[in-house]
Design an enzyme around this catalytic site. Structure first.
Site, short mmCIF file in Angstrom:
data_model
loop_
_atom_site.label_atom_id
_atom_site.label_comp_id
_atom_site.label_asym_id
_atom_site.label_seq_id
_atom_site.Cartn_x
_atom_site.Cartn_y
_atom_site.Cartn_z
N LYS A 192 0.91 -1.03 0.40
CA LYS A 192 -0.01 0.54 -0.51
C LYS A 192 1.14 1.19 -0.42
CE LYS A 192 -2.09 2.92 2.04
NZ LYS A 192 -1.54 4.73 1.57
N GLU A 268 8.99 1.49 11.36
CA GLU A 268 9.75 2.43 11.60
C GLU A 268 8.96 3.31 10.83
OE1 GLU A 268 12.96 0.70 10.77
OE2 GLU A 268 11.51 -1.03 10.22
N CYS A 303 13.50 10.61 7.25
CA CYS A 303 13.45 10.44 9.00
C CYS A 303 14.33 10.37 9.32
CB CYS A 303 12.87 8.60 8.98
SG CYS A 303 14.35 7.81 7.71
N GLU A 403 8.66 16.17 14.85
CA GLU A 403 9.59 16.11 13.91
C GLU A 403 8.82 17.36 12.97
OE1 GLU A 403 8.35 12.42 11.84
OE2 GLU A 403 10.64 12.36 10.89
P1 NAD Z 1 2.25 8.58 7.41
O1 NAD Z 1 2.36 7.72 8.78
O2 NAD Z 1 1.10 9.53 7.81
O3 NAD Z 1 1.59 7.50 6.38
C1 NAD Z 1 2.57 5.94 6.59
C2 NAD Z 1 1.78 5.39 5.28
O4 NAD Z 1 0.80 4.42 6.45
C3 NAD Z 1 1.02 6.12 4.34
O5 NAD Z 1 0.80 4.47 3.34
C4 NAD Z 1 -0.87 5.90 4.30
O6 NAD Z 1 -0.81 5.74 3.34
C5 NAD Z 1 -0.55 5.01 5.92
N1 NAD Z 1 -1.44 4.97 6.54
C6 NAD Z 1 -1.78 6.50 6.80
N2 NAD Z 1 -2.65 6.23 8.36
C7 NAD Z 1 -3.00 5.04 8.20
C8 NAD Z 1 -4.15 4.88 8.59
N3 NAD Z 1 -5.22 4.75 9.70
N4 NAD Z 1 -4.04 3.73 8.75
C9 NAD Z 1 -2.95 2.97 7.86
N5 NAD Z 1 -2.88 3.63 7.24
C10 NAD Z 1 -2.23 4.72 7.53
O7 NAD Z 1 3.44 8.72 7.05
P2 NAD Z 1 4.06 10.43 5.49
O8 NAD Z 1 3.82 11.19 6.14
O9 NAD Z 1 3.86 8.98 4.58
O10 NAD Z 1 4.90 9.90 6.02
C11 NAD Z 1 6.23 10.19 7.06
C12 NAD Z 1 6.76 10.03 8.11
O11 NAD Z 1 7.28 9.06 7.97
C13 NAD Z 1 7.43 10.80 8.74
O12 NAD Z 1 7.50 10.33 10.22
C14 NAD Z 1 9.45 9.55 8.74
O13 NAD Z 1 9.77 10.10 10.04
C15 NAD Z 1 8.86 8.35 8.50
N6 NAD Z 1 9.59 7.35 7.78
C16 NAD Z 1 10.48 6.98 8.49
C17 NAD Z 1 11.58 6.18 8.14
C18 NAD Z 1 12.61 5.26 8.61
O14 NAD Z 1 12.53 4.69 8.27
N7 NAD Z 1 12.28 4.86 10.36
C19 NAD Z 1 11.49 6.35 6.18
C20 NAD Z 1 10.90 6.87 5.93
C21 NAD Z 1 10.15 7.57 6.58
#
Ligand code: NAD
Length: 501
Positions: A192, A268, A303, A403
């Site tokens: 997804k 992650e 991240c 963040e």
């Molecule tokens: P997000 O948590 O908003 O979304 C991530 C994924 O989760 C997306 O595919 C989104 O559609 C899905 N999602 C959102 N709400 C959901 C729900 N209620 N149920 C199921 N799925 C849901 O994050 P984002 O804005 O896409 O990404 C940014 C974040 O990702 C930052 O916090 C960043 O630090 C983190 N990140 C971490 C790493 C790592 O390796 N630790 C790498 C990249 C990004």
């Protein structure tokens, strides 16, 4: 138009793009069952790129059923490991062959500079698939030392159907980091992608089939998180969720697991990573160059972005002056399709507003704005934010704690390693950290005592596929890259054979 060092070349490639906009289920693109779509927008221009299928629980149901059928059939899960290796190596090679297509797709979809796509995301993706492909026949079970009357062996087996939920900041690479270990160990997958950057996942799914991957093994469901992502994470026939994204949604994944079938969850999540610069830093110029790249690369939408600069008071003045100079020279927001551009727009106008409001909080809570702080005057059409630097930041300020996920750096003045370490650990996150010092004992002590999963000494963002990528504390519990990732997509089975006398 034939010279890839020019913006004209990439604009021509972008204009010629044709996107697959359906879900990918059982080896074919299909629309949503109820026909709904959502728009994906180019954040550099505001133009709608495509209308993409908006997945519902019913679409997730179809994808999971397809993945389960493929898994039970054994077509992939029981395939000879060398044959699985060959498919995944071909998959990796096809990603490399299509480097320009992936690069231009993610650049228009989420705004990162084309040069970053070509130098980081695409190589990082095909290398990840290749790294894991090569492990196909290296994962071993065990025979334990038991009484002579028994043979006890331990099998390491795939989990079954794995849901992979990934973010938008490295759309291709985050998917590849998870697809590698999930697929090589024989699982079937439902991927997804984030709704802000859905387009490259469709290309990936198509290439997997072209590489010889059986239909149903890699499915993609598009859609918004709260609907498609939630349905996947709540599904009773999904054995594991591999998640990368925010802490907030990572916590939801664990709740959904508890509300459904207690599926495994690895997360992650985000960070607020410290970069400590001590008085005995070897070379302040080099250090500042690293620190600037560590926060402004990929617009700060990283991240592991080194967003908290803990700088010893003896070098603080020089550090801030050099930082301003190098940031202004190295990071000028501009057209992400121009290979000379080092900083593109943020992913959406909503995210741009969030980052600008964090900058406002820095101002109103009393930090000193040293650089940037707004929208670049010549770029008011896309979702741009200037590279921004605050000094005089105190640990309680919002910009020191939360963040921001944008190009905003905060400098906190410290006095020596004790204070620096204590401030560095004073956070709910624990993803990455760095220290700049000439003293070996200080560096080793930092490596031991810092509460973070990824630590750098006298560098930042160095590493390769052997490096476990994941966090301490609320930065998550999973590890991407590295061989340890394989254990997160497998389970052991104990088989006890009674031999008798
Ligand atoms: P997000 O948590 O908003 O979304 C991530 C994924 O989760 C997306 O595919 C989104 O559609 C899905 N999602 C959102 N709400 C959901 C729900 N209620 N149920 C199921 N799925 C849901 O994050 P984002 O804005 O896409 O990404 C940014 C974040 O990702 C930052 O916090 C960043 O630090 C983190 N990140 C971490 C790493 C790592 O390796 N630790 C790498 C990249 C990004």
């Amino acid at each position: 138009m034939t010279d890839p060092t020019t913006a004209a070349y990439w604009h021509a490639r972008a204009a010629a793009l044709k996107f697959e906009t359906g879900h990918f289920i059982d080896g074919a693109f299909v629309p949503s069952l109820d026909g709904r779509v959502f728009e994906t927008v180019n954040p550099a221009t505001g133009a709608v790129l495509a209308e993409v299928a908006a997945g519902s629980a019913a679409d997730v149901e179809r994808a999971v059923a397809s993945a389960r059928r493929a898994f039970r059939s054994g077509v992939w899960s029981r395939m000879d490991p060398r044959a699985r290796l060959a498919v995944l190596e071909k998959f990796s090679a096809l990603i490399e062959e299509n480097a320009e297509l992936f690069a231009v797709t993610d650049t228009v979809d989420m705004g990162k500079p084309i040069s970053e796509m070509l130098n980081i995301d695409v190589p990082g993706s095909y290398t990840a698939i290749k790294f894991f492909a090569e492990t196909a026949d290296k994962l071993e079970g065990a025979v334990t030392s038991t009484a002579a009357s028994a043979l006890h062996y331990i099998l390491r087996q795939p989990l079954g159907v794995v849901g992979l939920i990934v973010p938008w900041n490295y759309p291709l690479m985050m998917a590849a980091w998870k697809l590698g270990p999930a697929l090589v160990t024989g699982n079937s997958v439902v991927l997804k992608p984030a709704e802000q950057s859905p387009l490259s996942a469709a290309l990936l799914a198509k290439l997997f089939i072209e590489a010889g991957g059986p239909p149903g093994v890699l499915n993609v469901v598009q859609g918004v998180g709260e609907e498609a992502g939630k349905a996947l994470a709540l599904h009773n026939d999904v054995d594991k969720i591999g998640f990368t994204g925010s802490v907030e949604v990572g916590k939801l994944m664990m709740i959904y697991s508890g509300q459904s079938n207690l599926k495994r969850v690895t997360t992650e999540c985000g960070g607020k990573s410290p970069q400590i610069v001590l008085a005995d830093v070897e070379d302040l110029e080099t250090t500042v160059s690293y620190c600037v790249n560590a926060i402004y690369g990929n617009q700060g939408e990283v991240c592991s972005a080194g967003s908290r600069l803990l700088v010893d008071e003896s070098v603080h003045g020089d550090f801030v002056a050099l930082f301003r100079e190098k940031a202004a020279a190295g990071f000028n927001p501009g057209d992400p399709l121009d290979p000379a551009t080092t900083m593109g727009p943020l992913v959406t106008s909503q995210h741009q507003k969030k980052v600008l409001s964090m900058i406002d909080s820095g101002r109103s809570e009393g930090a000193k704005l040293e650089l940037g702080g707004g929208v670049p005057s010549a770029l008011n059409q896309g979702c741009y934010v200037e590279p921004t630097l605050f000094s005089g930041v105190s640990p309680s300020m919002t910009i020191a704690r939360e963040e921001i996920f944008g190009p905003v750096a905060s400098v906190l003045k410290v006095n020596g390693i004790e204070e620096a370490l204590s401030l560095a650990n004073n956070t709910t996150f624990g993803l990455a950290a760095s220290i700049w010092t000439r003293d070996v004992s200080t560096a080793l002590r930092f490596g031991r005592d810092i509460e973070a999963g990824i630590v750098w000494v006298n560098c930042y963002d160095h590493g390769d596929m052997t490096q476990p990528w994941g966090g301490f504390k609320q930065s998550g519990n999973g590890r991407d890259k590295c061989l340890e990732a394989l254990t997160q997509y497998t389970q052991t089975k104990s088989v006890w054979v009674n031999i008798g006398a």
